[in-house]
Write an enzyme that holds these catalytic residues in place. Structure first.
Site, mmCIF file in Angstrom:
data_model
loop_
_atom_site.group_PDB
_atom_site.id
_atom_site.type_symbol
_atom_site.label_atom_id
_atom_site.label_comp_id
_atom_site.label_asym_id
_atom_site.label_seq_id
_atom_site.Cartn_x
_atom_site.Cartn_y
_atom_site.Cartn_z
ATOM 1 N N GLY A 49 0.645 -0.970 -0.066
ATOM 2 C CA GLY A 49 -0.019 -0.027 -0.048
ATOM 3 C C GLY A 49 0.902 1.117 -0.027
ATOM 4 O O GLY A 49 1.918 1.270 0.585
ATOM 5 N N GLY A 51 0.001 5.738 0.149
ATOM 6 C CA GLY A 51 -0.714 6.796 0.295
ATOM 7 C C GLY A 51 -0.093 7.999 0.549
ATOM 8 O O GLY A 51 1.024 8.098 0.428
ATOM 9 N N LYS A 71 4.429 0.517 8.707
ATOM 10 C CA LYS A 71 3.966 1.519 7.915
ATOM 11 C C LYS A 71 4.988 2.555 8.279
ATOM 12 O O LYS A 71 5.245 2.966 9.354
ATOM 13 C CB LYS A 71 2.699 1.880 8.430
ATOM 14 C CG LYS A 71 2.313 3.367 7.781
ATOM 15 C CD LYS A 71 0.644 3.521 8.056
ATOM 16 C CE LYS A 71 0.122 4.636 7.441
ATOM 17 N NZ LYS A 71 -1.336 5.111 7.674
ATOM 18 N N ASP A 170 -10.387 10.778 10.385
ATOM 19 C CA ASP A 170 -10.542 10.255 9.203
ATOM 20 C C ASP A 170 -11.240 8.893 8.787
ATOM 21 O O ASP A 170 -10.725 8.076 8.087
ATOM 22 C CB ASP A 170 -9.071 10.221 8.369
ATOM 23 C CG ASP A 170 -9.056 10.083 6.910
ATOM 24 O OD1 ASP A 170 -9.829 10.559 6.295
ATOM 25 O OD2 ASP A 170 -8.038 9.569 6.454
#
Length: 378
Positions: A49, A51, A71, A170
């Site tokens: 991933g 972003g 992450k 979020d």
């Protein structure tokens, strides 16, 4: 000693996936060119991933012999040293706070890797499944009972965070993860903190999800728990209607509608319309807190515990069976109430009365016990 950095997203690490919660892709790419373990123990497998806030990697904890997700929080290279240090410290502080939360619907944080001159790396559980956003894209919409089960899970996670002074900021389908076993988890805590404390322009350009932003944030007010409640309401709306309540051709049109337009009808919400109406009050002071809406969601949910959502469609009744008769009790509870609880109003009935009084309706015994379909979509 400096913490080894994850490879930049441009280095070979298998085909990048769209921004999503940490999850194993269907076909992981090859391992990175540099096989050296991060911090001496985390062997990278593939990037899964990427972003606006960083990249996510599937990895193996060689010490504990388990799969994990790493992450990396990207610090903009053009950011000044003082601002970069503040961003690192805020990221670490929020990661520590989330790591202290104990809730089955919050992604578990295992470790935090940080150095004075490197971007922070958060080590967390690796999930297998897909986001709610991808689920809705595949199935279109779901039943109120299925959506309420997801709502119980997300509201439970938010209530735990709010009790510790943490605001997610979020909440949206892309940050809600549904495992292969139906387990629902809220992901990406804390990453929006610095980004949502901005002007309208900053929100539209950086966050990229204006359809789920509370109206008070758009007008410049600071984010609080009520903003998470609004985002949950938008998410529930999207679950049953297949789209968020406010959506325009551009981000500016979307946020303008969020501030000025009434909440549109949601005819597929059924009894979930009570929760959606309570969460989508424009004024944060009038909006239902997630803690207060939890009992309402549990009355509707297929799984009142919120532990697992079953996304299978119920079988259609045979054509010869005729229409399904309406239930005798318009407000069924999840279990047979005792003699004591039979005399107590249900949370759903309580919110019906509150919403009706707020919006100028006259409460009556007849309407207080009736269905809520389309009742609060003025």
């Amino acid at each position: 000693m400096a913490v080894p950095m994850l490879p930049e997203s441009g280095e070979p690490a298998g085909p990048p996936a769209p921004a999503a919660p940490p999850a194993l892709p269907a076909d992981p790419g090859p391992p990175p060119a540099d096989p050296a373990p991060i911090a001496g123990r985390y062997a990278l497998d593939a990037q899964v991933g990427h972003g606006a806030t960083g990249s996510i990697w599937a990895a193996t904890d060689q010490l504990l012999r388990r799969r994990v997700a790493l992450k990396r929080i990207d610090i903009p290279r053009d950011m000044g040293p003082v601002e970069a240090a503040e961003l690192r410290e805020r990221t670490l502080r929020e990661a520590r706070a989330v790591a202290a939360l104990t809730n089955p619907h919050i992604v578990t944080v295992y470790d935090i890797l940080a150095g004075p001159d490197t971007d922070p790396v958060i080590v967390m559980e690796l999930l297998e499944g897909r986001s709610l956003a991808r689920t809705l894209a595949a199935i279109g919409r779901m039943t109120p009972e299925q959506a309420a089960t997801i709502g119980v899970a997300v509201a439970s996670a938010l209530a735990a965070a709010h009790s510790r002074g943490i605001v997610h900021r979020d909440v949206k389908p892309a940050n809600i993860f549904i495992g292969g076993d139906g387990m629902v988890k809220l992901t990406d805590f804390g990453t929006a903190r610095g980004r949502l404390d901005t002007t309208l322009t900053g929100i539209g350009l950086v966050v990229g999800s204006p359809a789920y932003i509370a109206p008070e944030l758009i007008t410049g007010s600071p984010a609080g728990p009520a903003a998470d409640a609004w985002s949950l309401g938008c998410t529930l709306f999207a679950c049953v209607e297949g789209r968020p309540p406010f959506h325009g051709a551009t981000p500016l049109e979307t946020v303008t509608a969020t501030v000025h337009d009434p909440v549109p009808p949601h005819p597929h919400a059924g009894e979930l319309g009570i929760a959606i109406a309570a969460l989508l009050e424009k004024s944060p002071g009038e909006r239902a807190p997630v803690q207060a809406i939890l009992p309402v969601l549990r009355e509707i949910a297929a799984d009142p515990s919120g532990i697992r959502v079953d996304l299978s469609r119920p079988d259609e009744p045979p054509a010869a069976a005729g229409p399904t008769p309406a239930p005798e009790d318009p407000d069924p509870t999840v279990a047979t109430p005792s003699a004591v609880t039979q005399t107590m109003p249900s949370p759903m009935a309580t919110w019906r009365r509150r919403l009706r009084l707020r919006r100028g309706h006259t409460a009556s015994p007849a309407t207080d016990t009736g269905p809520a379909i389309g009742e609060f979509t003025d």
